[in-house]
Design a protein around this motif. Sequence first.
Motif, PDB file in Angstrom:
ATOM      1  N   ALA A 151      63.222  45.311  55.958  1.00 33.24           N
ATOM      2  CA  ALA A 151      63.553  44.181  56.834  1.00 33.24           C
ATOM      3  C   ALA A 151      64.611  44.583  57.856  1.00 33.24           C
ATOM      4  N   VAL A 152      65.614  45.332  57.422  1.00 32.52           N
ATOM      5  CA  VAL A 152      66.659  45.781  58.353  1.00 32.52           C
ATOM      6  C   VAL A 152      66.078  46.734  59.383  1.00 32.52           C
ATOM      7  N   GLU A 153      65.200  47.631  58.957  1.00 32.73           N
ATOM      8  CA  GLU A 153      64.601  48.585  59.903  1.00 32.73           C
ATOM      9  C   GLU A 153      63.713  47.865  60.905  1.00 32.73           C
ATOM     10  N   ASN A 154      62.966  46.860  60.467  1.00 34.26           N
ATOM     11  CA  ASN A 154      62.146  46.091  61.402  1.00 34.26           C
ATOM     12  C   ASN A 154      63.002  45.337  62.402  1.00 34.26           C
ATOM     13  N   TRP A 155      64.168  44.896  61.973  1.00 36.98           N
ATOM     14  CA  TRP A 155      65.075  44.190  62.862  1.00 36.98           C
ATOM     15  C   TRP A 155      65.744  45.140  63.856  1.00 36.98           C
ATOM     16  N   LEU A 156      66.161  46.330  63.372  1.00 41.18           N
ATOM     17  CA  LEU A 156      66.872  47.277  64.240  1.00 41.18           C
ATOM     18  C   LEU A 156      65.944  48.094  65.135  1.00 41.18           C
ATOM     19  N   GLN A 157      64.731  48.415  64.653  1.00 40.45           N
ATOM     20  CA  GLN A 157      63.776  49.238  65.407  1.00 40.45           C
ATOM     21  C   GLN A 157      64.417  50.559  65.856  1.00 40.45           C
ATOM     22  N   LEU A 215      73.598  54.062  65.716  1.00 34.22           N
ATOM     23  CA  LEU A 215      74.623  54.925  65.127  1.00 34.22           C
ATOM     24  C   LEU A 215      74.114  56.355  64.902  1.00 34.22           C
ATOM     25  N   GLY A 216      73.294  56.842  65.811  1.00 31.87           N
ATOM     26  CA  GLY A 216      72.779  58.197  65.730  1.00 31.87           C
ATOM     27  C   GLY A 216      71.610  58.370  64.785  1.00 31.87           C
ATOM     28  N   ILE A 217      71.099  57.289  64.220  1.00 30.20           N
ATOM     29  CA  ILE A 217      69.965  57.359  63.299  1.00 30.20           C
ATOM     30  C   ILE A 217      68.698  57.094  64.100  1.00 30.20           C
ATOM     31  N   HIS A 218      67.772  58.035  64.065  1.00 27.77           N
ATOM     32  CA  HIS A 218      66.519  57.928  64.816  1.00 27.77           C
ATOM     33  C   HIS A 218      65.322  57.649  63.922  1.00 27.77           C
ATOM     34  N   SER A 219      65.458  57.872  62.631  1.00 28.82           N
ATOM     35  CA  SER A 219      64.326  57.801  61.718  1.00 28.82           C
ATOM     36  C   SER A 219      64.322  56.488  60.928  1.00 28.82           C
ATOM     37  N   PRO A 220      63.196  55.777  60.939  1.00 25.85           N
ATOM     38  CA  PRO A 220      63.107  54.571  60.114  1.00 25.85           C
ATOM     39  C   PRO A 220      63.250  54.868  58.617  1.00 25.85           C
ATOM     40  N   ALA A 221      62.754  56.000  58.174  1.00 24.80           N
ATOM     41  CA  ALA A 221      62.863  56.371  56.760  1.00 24.80           C
ATOM     42  C   ALA A 221      64.316  56.568  56.344  1.00 24.80           C
ATOM     43  N   ALA A 222      65.135  57.068  57.268  1.00 26.63           N
ATOM     44  CA  ALA A 222      66.549  57.269  56.959  1.00 26.63           C
ATOM     45  C   ALA A 222      67.256  55.931  56.766  1.00 26.63           C
ATOM     46  N   VAL A 223      66.912  54.946  57.578  1.00 25.88           N
ATOM     47  CA  VAL A 223      67.531  53.624  57.437  1.00 25.88           C
ATOM     48  C   VAL A 223      67.157  53.004  56.098  1.00 25.88           C
ATOM     49  N   VAL A 224      65.880  53.051  55.767  1.00 22.96           N
ATOM     50  CA  VAL A 224      65.411  52.456  54.510  1.00 22.96           C
ATOM     51  C   VAL A 224      66.032  53.186  53.322  1.00 22.96           C
ATOM     52  N   SER A 225      66.096  54.505  53.378  1.00 21.13           N
ATOM     53  CA  SER A 225      66.651  55.246  52.245  1.00 21.13           C
ATOM     54  C   SER A 225      68.145  55.003  52.090  1.00 21.13           C
ATOM     55  N   GLU A 226      68.866  54.814  53.178  1.00 23.22           N
ATOM     56  CA  GLU A 226      70.295  54.515  53.071  1.00 23.22           C
ATOM     57  C   GLU A 226      70.526  53.146  52.436  1.00 23.22           C
ATOM     58  N   ILE A 227      69.716  52.167  52.798  1.00 24.00           N
ATOM     59  CA  ILE A 227      69.836  50.842  52.181  1.00 24.00           C
ATOM     60  C   ILE A 227      69.487  50.919  50.694  1.00 24.00           C
ATOM     61  N   ILE A 228      68.491  51.724  50.345  1.00 24.26           N
ATOM     62  CA  ILE A 228      68.121  51.896  48.936  1.00 24.26           C
ATOM     63  C   ILE A 228      69.254  52.557  48.167  1.00 24.26           C
ATOM     64  N   ILE A 229      69.904  53.545  48.755  1.00 23.75           N
ATOM     65  CA  ILE A 229      71.023  54.211  48.080  1.00 23.75           C
ATOM     66  C   ILE A 229      72.167  53.236  47.849  1.00 23.75           C
ATOM     67  N   ILE A 230      72.439  52.384  48.836  1.00 22.26           N
ATOM     68  CA  ILE A 230      73.494  51.380  48.671  1.00 22.26           C
ATOM     69  C   ILE A 230      73.120  50.404  47.561  1.00 22.26           C
ATOM     70  N   SER A 231      71.865  49.987  47.509  1.00 18.04           N
ATOM     71  CA  SER A 231      71.446  49.060  46.450  1.00 18.04           C
ATOM     72  C   SER A 231      71.512  49.733  45.080  1.00 18.04           C
ATOM     73  N   GLN A 232      71.162  51.014  45.001  1.00 18.05           N
ATOM     74  CA  GLN A 232      71.274  51.741  43.731  1.00 18.05           C
ATOM     75  C   GLN A 232      72.731  51.808  43.276  1.00 18.05           C
ATOM     76  N   PHE A 233      73.631  52.030  44.214  1.00 16.86           N
ATOM     77  CA  PHE A 233      75.053  52.078  43.892  1.00 16.86           C
ATOM     78  C   PHE A 233      75.524  50.732  43.354  1.00 16.86           C
ATOM     79  N   LEU A 234      75.143  49.652  44.045  1.00 19.26           N
ATOM     80  CA  LEU A 234      75.569  48.329  43.608  1.00 19.26           C
ATOM     81  C   LEU A 234      74.969  47.950  42.260  1.00 19.26           C
ATOM     82  N   VAL A 235      73.714  48.316  42.031  1.00 18.24           N
ATOM     83  CA  VAL A 235      73.069  48.020  40.754  1.00 18.24           C
ATOM     84  C   VAL A 235      73.756  48.764  39.619  1.00 18.24           C
TER      85      VAL A 235
END
Length: 94
Positions: free
Chosen positions: A56-62, A69-89
Motif C-alpha cells: 500500500a505504501v509503495e502504491n502510494w509513493l510510486q 529518499l534515494g530509493i528507486h526500487s518498489p521491492a526495496a520499499v516493500v522489504s523495508e516495511i516488512i523488516i520494520i514489521s518483523q522488528f515490531l512483531v
Amino acid sequence: MVEEFTCYAGADVPGLLLAGSFGASLYFMTKKNVKLGKATVITIGGLVAGAVVGSAVENWLQVDIVPFLGIHSPAAVVSEIIIISQFLVSLYLR
C-alpha cells in the motif's frame, strides 16, 4: 562467430534481508520463551501484514516513477516495511 553474453544480476538483496529478518525474529522470540510453532505463526503473520502495508505504501509513493529518499526500487520499499514489521512483531508480541 557468435558471441554469447551472460548477464549476472547479482544477489537478491531484498530477499536476503527478508530471510535474515525472518530468522532473527524467530531467534529472538524463542529467546523470550515462545515456543517455535507459535513464534513461526506470529512471524509469518508479521511478514504478511508488512507485505500488505508495504504494498500500500509503495502504491502510494510510486518510487519507480519518482524516487523517494534515494530509493528507486518498489521491492526495496516493500522489504523495508516488512523488516520494520518483523522488528515490531518480535519486540512486542508474545
